[in-house]
Design a protein around this motif. Structure first.
Motif, PDB file in Angstrom:
ATOM      1  N   SER A   3       0.773  -1.142   0.056  1.00 43.36           N
ATOM      2  CA  SER A   3      -0.020   0.149  -0.075  1.00 43.36           C
ATOM      3  C   SER A   3       0.713   1.353  -0.160  1.00 43.36           C
ATOM      4  N   ILE A   4       0.348   2.228  -0.668  1.00 44.01           N
ATOM      5  CA  ILE A   4       0.937   3.674  -0.452  1.00 44.01           C
ATOM      6  C   ILE A   4      -0.058   4.707   0.065  1.00 44.01           C
ATOM      7  N   ILE A   5       0.639   5.268   1.052  1.00 43.41           N
ATOM      8  CA  ILE A   5      -0.405   6.002   2.081  1.00 43.41           C
ATOM      9  C   ILE A   5       0.256   7.432   2.090  1.00 43.41           C
ATOM     10  N   GLU A   6      -0.545   8.637   1.717  1.00 41.66           N
ATOM     11  CA  GLU A   6      -0.009  10.031   2.027  1.00 41.66           C
ATOM     12  C   GLU A   6      -0.586  10.329   3.179  1.00 41.66           C
ATOM     13  N   HIS A   7       0.383  11.032   3.837  1.00 41.06           N
ATOM     14  CA  HIS A   7       0.095  11.507   5.276  1.00 41.06           C
ATOM     15  C   HIS A   7       0.990  12.708   5.572  1.00 41.06           C
ATOM     16  N   ASN A   8       0.597  13.973   5.802  1.00 38.77           N
ATOM     17  CA  ASN A   8       1.228  15.193   5.981  1.00 38.77           C
ATOM     18  C   ASN A   8       2.179  15.545   4.814  1.00 38.77           C
ATOM     19  N   LEU A  13      15.169   4.434   1.788  1.00 39.64           N
ATOM     20  CA  LEU A  13      13.955   4.115   2.624  1.00 39.64           C
ATOM     21  C   LEU A  13      14.094   3.990   4.140  1.00 39.64           C
ATOM     22  N   VAL A  14      13.607   4.612   4.762  1.00 38.91           N
ATOM     23  CA  VAL A  14      13.492   4.688   6.179  1.00 38.91           C
ATOM     24  C   VAL A  14      12.300   4.410   6.924  1.00 38.91           C
ATOM     25  N   LYS A  15      12.527   3.479   7.838  1.00 30.19           N
ATOM     26  CA  LYS A  15      11.467   2.547   8.709  1.00 30.19           C
ATOM     27  C   LYS A  15      11.012   3.691   9.595  1.00 30.19           C
ATOM     28  N   VAL A  16       9.587   3.484   9.531  1.00 27.57           N
ATOM     29  CA  VAL A  16       8.700   4.532  10.629  1.00 27.57           C
ATOM     30  C   VAL A  16       8.894   3.710  11.913  1.00 27.57           C
ATOM     31  N   LYS A  17       9.308   4.389  12.961  1.00 35.46           N
ATOM     32  CA  LYS A  17       9.379   3.982  14.226  1.00 35.46           C
ATOM     33  C   LYS A  17       8.321   4.575  15.289  1.00 35.46           C
ATOM     34  N   ASP A  18       7.782   5.669  14.858  1.00 39.90           N
ATOM     35  CA  ASP A  18       6.918   6.376  15.667  1.00 39.90           C
ATOM     36  C   ASP A  18       5.508   5.659  15.693  1.00 39.90           C
ATOM     37  N   ASP A  19       5.369   4.977  16.880  1.00 44.55           N
ATOM     38  CA  ASP A  19       3.900   4.228  17.085  1.00 44.55           C
ATOM     39  C   ASP A  19       2.611   5.072  16.651  1.00 44.55           C
ATOM     40  N   ASN A  20       2.764   6.420  16.889  1.00 43.38           N
ATOM     41  CA  ASN A  20       1.455   7.180  16.602  1.00 43.38           C
ATOM     42  C   ASN A  20       1.332   7.370  15.060  1.00 43.38           C
ATOM     43  N   ILE A  21       2.350   7.485  14.077  1.00 46.82           N
ATOM     44  CA  ILE A  21       2.253   7.642  12.865  1.00 46.82           C
ATOM     45  C   ILE A  21       1.924   6.198  12.028  1.00 46.82           C
ATOM     46  N   ILE A  22       2.527   5.162  12.855  1.00 46.18           N
ATOM     47  CA  ILE A  22       1.999   3.800  12.522  1.00 46.18           C
ATOM     48  C   ILE A  22       0.531   3.444  12.610  1.00 46.18           C
ATOM     49  N   LYS A  23      -0.118   3.985  13.700  1.00 44.99           N
ATOM     50  CA  LYS A  23      -1.379   3.955  14.253  1.00 44.99           C
ATOM     51  C   LYS A  23      -2.269   4.627  12.945  1.00 44.99           C
ATOM     52  N   LEU A  83      -1.264   5.699   9.934  1.00 47.61           N
ATOM     53  CA  LEU A  83      -1.175   4.674   8.639  1.00 47.61           C
ATOM     54  C   LEU A  83      -2.013   3.647   8.566  1.00 47.61           C
ATOM     55  N   SER A  84      -2.093   2.855   9.747  1.00 49.95           N
ATOM     56  CA  SER A  84      -2.794   1.748   9.487  1.00 49.95           C
ATOM     57  C   SER A  84      -4.484   2.000   9.606  1.00 49.95           C
ATOM     58  N   LEU A  85      -4.881   3.090  10.388  1.00 50.28           N
ATOM     59  CA  LEU A  85      -6.260   3.345  10.111  1.00 50.28           C
ATOM     60  C   LEU A  85      -6.671   3.827   8.668  1.00 50.28           C
ATOM     61  N   LYS A  86      -5.618   4.648   8.010  1.00 47.97           N
ATOM     62  CA  LYS A  86      -5.964   4.996   6.756  1.00 47.97           C
ATOM     63  C   LYS A  86      -6.098   3.913   5.759  1.00 47.97           C
ATOM     64  N   ILE A  87      -4.979   2.931   6.006  1.00 45.98           N
ATOM     65  CA  ILE A  87      -5.414   1.507   5.171  1.00 45.98           C
ATOM     66  C   ILE A  87      -6.687   0.992   5.330  1.00 45.98           C
ATOM     67  N   THR A  88      -7.094   0.639   6.344  1.00 49.12           N
ATOM     68  CA  THR A  88      -8.289   0.315   6.781  1.00 49.12           C
ATOM     69  C   THR A  88      -9.439   0.796   6.190  1.00 49.12           C
TER      70      THR A  88
END
Length: 74
Positions: A21-26, A52-62, A64-69
């Motif tokens: 998936s590709i998600i745009e945020h900010n 490529l940089v791995k996202v480690k921020d739990d808030n951003i991960i949440k 992005l997960s909600l946007k995919i859903t």
């Protein structure tokens, strides 16, 4: 570097990941990368220059997960 949906990417650890998936945020494009051999293993990344940089921020991960859903439920 151009990354498209379903591209197969080999990272520095020699593991292969599929762009699920590709998600745009900010104004940043984030990529959901799923391990080719074990799709339950996944990560979110973004491009910084040509790396490529791995996202480690739990808030951003949440977020992005909600946007995919949300996109899946359309």
């Amino acid at each position: 570097m151009k990354i498209d949906l379903y591209d197969l990417i080999t990272l520095d650890n020699n593991n292969k990941y599929v762009v699920g998936s590709i998600i745009e945020h900010n104004d940043i494009e984030y990529y959901l990368l799923c391990d080719e051999l074990n799709p339950k293993l996944y990560m979110f990344c973004y491009l910084k220059g040509k790396k490529l940089v791995k996202v480690k921020d739990d808030n951003i991960i949440k977020i992005l997960s909600l946007k995919i859903t949300k996109d899946l439920l359309k």
